[in-house]
Enzyme design. Sequence first.
Site, PDB file in Angstrom:
ATOM      1  N   GLU A   1      46.661  47.490   3.876  1.00 48.23           N
ATOM      2  CA  GLU A   1      47.324  47.851   5.141  1.00 48.23           C
ATOM      3  C   GLU A   1      46.270  48.419   6.077  1.00 48.23           C
ATOM      4  O   GLU A   1      45.643  49.441   5.759  1.00 48.23           O
ATOM      5  CB  GLU A   1      48.453  48.863   4.919  1.00 48.23           C
ATOM      6  CG  GLU A   1      49.660  48.249   4.250  1.00 48.23           C
ATOM      7  CD  GLU A   1      50.864  49.166   4.175  1.00 48.23           C
ATOM      8  OE1 GLU A   1      51.041  50.013   5.080  1.00 48.23           O
ATOM      9  OE2 GLU A   1      51.626  49.017   3.204  1.00 48.23           O
TER      10      GLU A   1
ATOM     11  N   TYR B   1      45.255  53.314   8.950  1.00 53.25           N
ATOM     12  CA  TYR B   1      45.719  52.869  10.262  1.00 53.25           C
ATOM     13  C   TYR B   1      44.913  53.564  11.352  1.00 53.25           C
ATOM     14  O   TYR B   1      44.574  54.742  11.238  1.00 53.25           O
ATOM     15  CB  TYR B   1      47.208  53.203  10.441  1.00 53.25           C
ATOM     16  CG  TYR B   1      48.105  52.260   9.662  1.00 53.25           C
ATOM     17  CD1 TYR B   1      48.390  50.992  10.159  1.00 53.25           C
ATOM     18  CD2 TYR B   1      48.646  52.623   8.434  1.00 53.25           C
ATOM     19  CE1 TYR B   1      49.200  50.109   9.448  1.00 53.25           C
ATOM     20  CE2 TYR B   1      49.466  51.751   7.719  1.00 53.25           C
ATOM     21  CZ  TYR B   1      49.733  50.487   8.239  1.00 53.25           C
ATOM     22  OH  TYR B   1      50.531  49.621   7.530  1.00 53.25           O
TER      23      TYR B   1
ATOM     24  N   GLN C   1      51.243  44.169  10.834  1.00 53.82           N
ATOM     25  CA  GLN C   1      51.902  43.178  10.010  1.00 53.82           C
ATOM     26  C   GLN C   1      52.047  41.886  10.807  1.00 53.82           C
ATOM     27  O   GLN C   1      52.195  41.956  12.026  1.00 53.82           O
ATOM     28  CB  GLN C   1      53.272  43.666   9.596  1.00 53.82           C
ATOM     29  CG  GLN C   1      53.257  44.969   8.813  1.00 53.82           C
ATOM     30  CD  GLN C   1      54.613  45.276   8.185  1.00 53.82           C
ATOM     31  OE1 GLN C   1      55.566  44.523   8.299  1.00 53.82           O
ATOM     32  NE2 GLN C   1      54.681  46.429   7.519  1.00 53.82           N
TER      33      GLN C   1
ATOM     34  N   ASN D   1      53.667  51.021  -4.002  1.00 50.92           N
ATOM     35  CA  ASN D   1      53.055  51.100  -2.673  1.00 50.92           C
ATOM     36  C   ASN D   1      53.071  52.555  -2.222  1.00 50.92           C
ATOM     37  O   ASN D   1      54.105  53.225  -2.321  1.00 50.92           O
ATOM     38  CB  ASN D   1      53.846  50.260  -1.660  1.00 50.92           C
ATOM     39  CG  ASN D   1      53.422  50.559  -0.225  1.00 50.92           C
ATOM     40  OD1 ASN D   1      52.361  50.125   0.218  1.00 50.92           O
ATOM     41  ND2 ASN D   1      54.235  51.323   0.505  1.00 50.92           N
ATOM     42  N   GLU D   2      51.963  53.018  -1.745  1.00 44.11           N
ATOM     43  CA  GLU D   2      51.857  54.397  -1.259  1.00 44.11           C
ATOM     44  C   GLU D   2      52.616  55.341  -2.197  1.00 44.11           C
ATOM     45  O   GLU D   2      53.488  56.118  -1.774  1.00 44.11           O
ATOM     46  CB  GLU D   2      52.338  54.505   0.200  1.00 44.11           C
ATOM     47  CG  GLU D   2      51.468  53.681   1.135  1.00 44.11           C
ATOM     48  CD  GLU D   2      51.623  53.959   2.628  1.00 44.11           C
ATOM     49  OE1 GLU D   2      52.549  54.686   3.022  1.00 44.11           O
ATOM     50  OE2 GLU D   2      50.800  53.438   3.400  1.00 44.11           O
TER      51      GLU D   2
ATOM     52  N   GLU E   1      56.487  42.631   5.807  1.00 41.57           N
ATOM     53  CA  GLU E   1      57.450  43.512   5.149  1.00 41.57           C
ATOM     54  C   GLU E   1      58.848  43.248   5.699  1.00 41.57           C
ATOM     55  O   GLU E   1      59.009  42.731   6.809  1.00 41.57           O
ATOM     56  CB  GLU E   1      57.030  44.975   5.434  1.00 41.57           C
ATOM     57  CG  GLU E   1      57.934  46.021   4.798  1.00 41.57           C
ATOM     58  CD  GLU E   1      57.333  47.428   4.863  1.00 41.57           C
ATOM     59  OE1 GLU E   1      56.284  47.621   5.492  1.00 41.57           O
ATOM     60  OE2 GLU E   1      57.946  48.342   4.265  1.00 41.57           O
TER      61      GLU E   1
HETATM   62  O1  AHR Z   1      53.240  49.097   7.757  1.00 38.42           O
HETATM   63  C1  AHR Z   1      54.213  50.076   7.954  1.00 38.42           C
HETATM   64  C2  AHR Z   1      54.255  51.093   6.837  1.00 38.42           C
HETATM   65  O2  AHR Z   1      53.084  51.827   6.816  1.00 38.42           O
HETATM   66  C3  AHR Z   1      54.343  50.560   5.431  1.00 38.42           C
HETATM   67  O3  AHR Z   1      55.644  50.250   5.069  1.00 38.42           O
HETATM   68  C4  AHR Z   1      53.819  51.683   4.607  1.00 38.42           C
HETATM   69  O4  AHR Z   1      53.229  51.259   3.413  1.00 38.42           O
HETATM   70  C5  AHR Z   1      52.846  52.364   5.549  1.00 38.42           C
HETATM   71  O5  AHR Z   1      53.051  53.740   5.573  1.00 38.42           O
END
Ligand code: AHR
Length: 487
Positions: free
Chosen positions: A296, A239, A345, A172-173, A25
């Site tokens: 992600e 995450y 990332q 995205n999201e 990103e």
């Molecule tokens: O990876 C960091 C961020 O996490 C991304 O930009 C977003 O899609 C997610 O909340």
Amino acid sequence: MAVITLNPARSQGVINKNIYGHFSEHLGRCIYQGLFVGENSPIPNENGMRKAAVEALKNIRVPVLRWPGGCFADEYHWEDGIGPKEGRKRMVNTHWGGVVEDNSFGTHEYLELCRQIGCDPYINANVGSGTVREMSEWIEYVNSDGDSTVVRRRWANGRKDAWAVKYWGIGNESWGCGGNMRPEYYADEFRRYQTYCRQYGDKRPFRIACGPNSGDYEWTRVLMERAGRFMDGLSLHYYTVCGDTWQQKGSATRFTAEEFYKTLVKAAHMDELITRHDAIMTHYDPAHRVGLIVDEWGCWYDVEPGTNPGFLYQQNTMRDALVAALTLNIFNRHCDRVVMANLAQTVNVLQSVLLTEGDRIVLTPTYHVFDLYKAHQDAREIDCYVDAGNTGAGDWQLPQITASASEKDGVTTVTLANLSADRAETVTLRGVAAKAAQGRVLTGKMDQYNDFDASPLAIQPLTGIQVEKDAVTITLPPCAVAELTLQ
Ligand code: AHR
């Protein structure tokens, strides 16, 4: 002692190589200073791309790279990033660190990076602050060979042939930074946007809808019910956060044994998430036509002290290597539904495979896991039952051994990890008659990491493998990830 029983007669299918994908990103030093150093940099580069990073990514056979975000995707206007660099629009990256984005890395540069790595591009289009026309003209600019004004701009910018980009994310999201939409509203938006994802040439665009935030099963249900038949993929973001709040996620390098196991248990939650989202998807899509795209995932800690909080720069220890190993094993085992995943990332952000500082580069423990697992790409998954005791501290308990297996060209690959921080384990594999076996292993202390001054963590040969008529036995050191190849 743990026993792993392989059953080559049972399989979930082929492990899509894209499960080993990555995400980059416009965030912190991922693109700028990380992957892209610019044509005039003293750092060795080819057309501006850091050579050492490209070489490292080629070595782990990165199959696909997602770009330009992330939250940045829904603020990104692709026309700002084409044409002569001196005329490109400057903006402030309000989402990430408030730094100036000069758009010197745009569509042409990204596709050049993918060419150098040898991977497929995956472009995430802007729904939050963009328009249908903007997205459809981006696809036309990139994929069409027709003599239109949009395509003539590409020609004028030095690119004659279309790139034939297959993977397109639509927002995205969208439930959060991508517009705070409700699932019903986004489902309609997705239906509208995907209508204008036109096919140019013989590659049909693979349309990826914005999927749920971790355990938001209602989002998946609504999306599948209302828009399932219009999509090829549905994304999932999850995450692993060790701390109890987003304000205090915990340090990447300083943690207790309890926090170590807590992180692993939280990472293992990915299995339940996929199982439950898959069940909903199967209700609406029993043929498994729509792929789950975990675009992600990874560990998210507090930023390294003294760094820009908006850059999300964190170190990477053996704990992260174990998270990667157990997560990739989960993806392999769910390869009948999971067709792509993208670790967040690639460089200098969250659970990165590479860290850079000036002209120096570090291969993180997570990088080595992708190296150990690369033989699974496009191999046939084979059933692998793990019988192991638990490991952990306090309430945070999980099976000590995690594994997955695949077969390609007569070679069986088993990847496994010993999740105990301090206990070695003997592991016996049964179910395949092997004449020979080789192994590679990554091991270290739970909080050990590679840094610019010293990189103690690297892949070593796994010694002491015993091959018998119907069993292969190894001893895994504590806190270790291994690849075993059986012939
Ligand atoms: O990876 C960091 C961020 O996490 C991304 O930009 C977003 O899609 C997610 O909340």
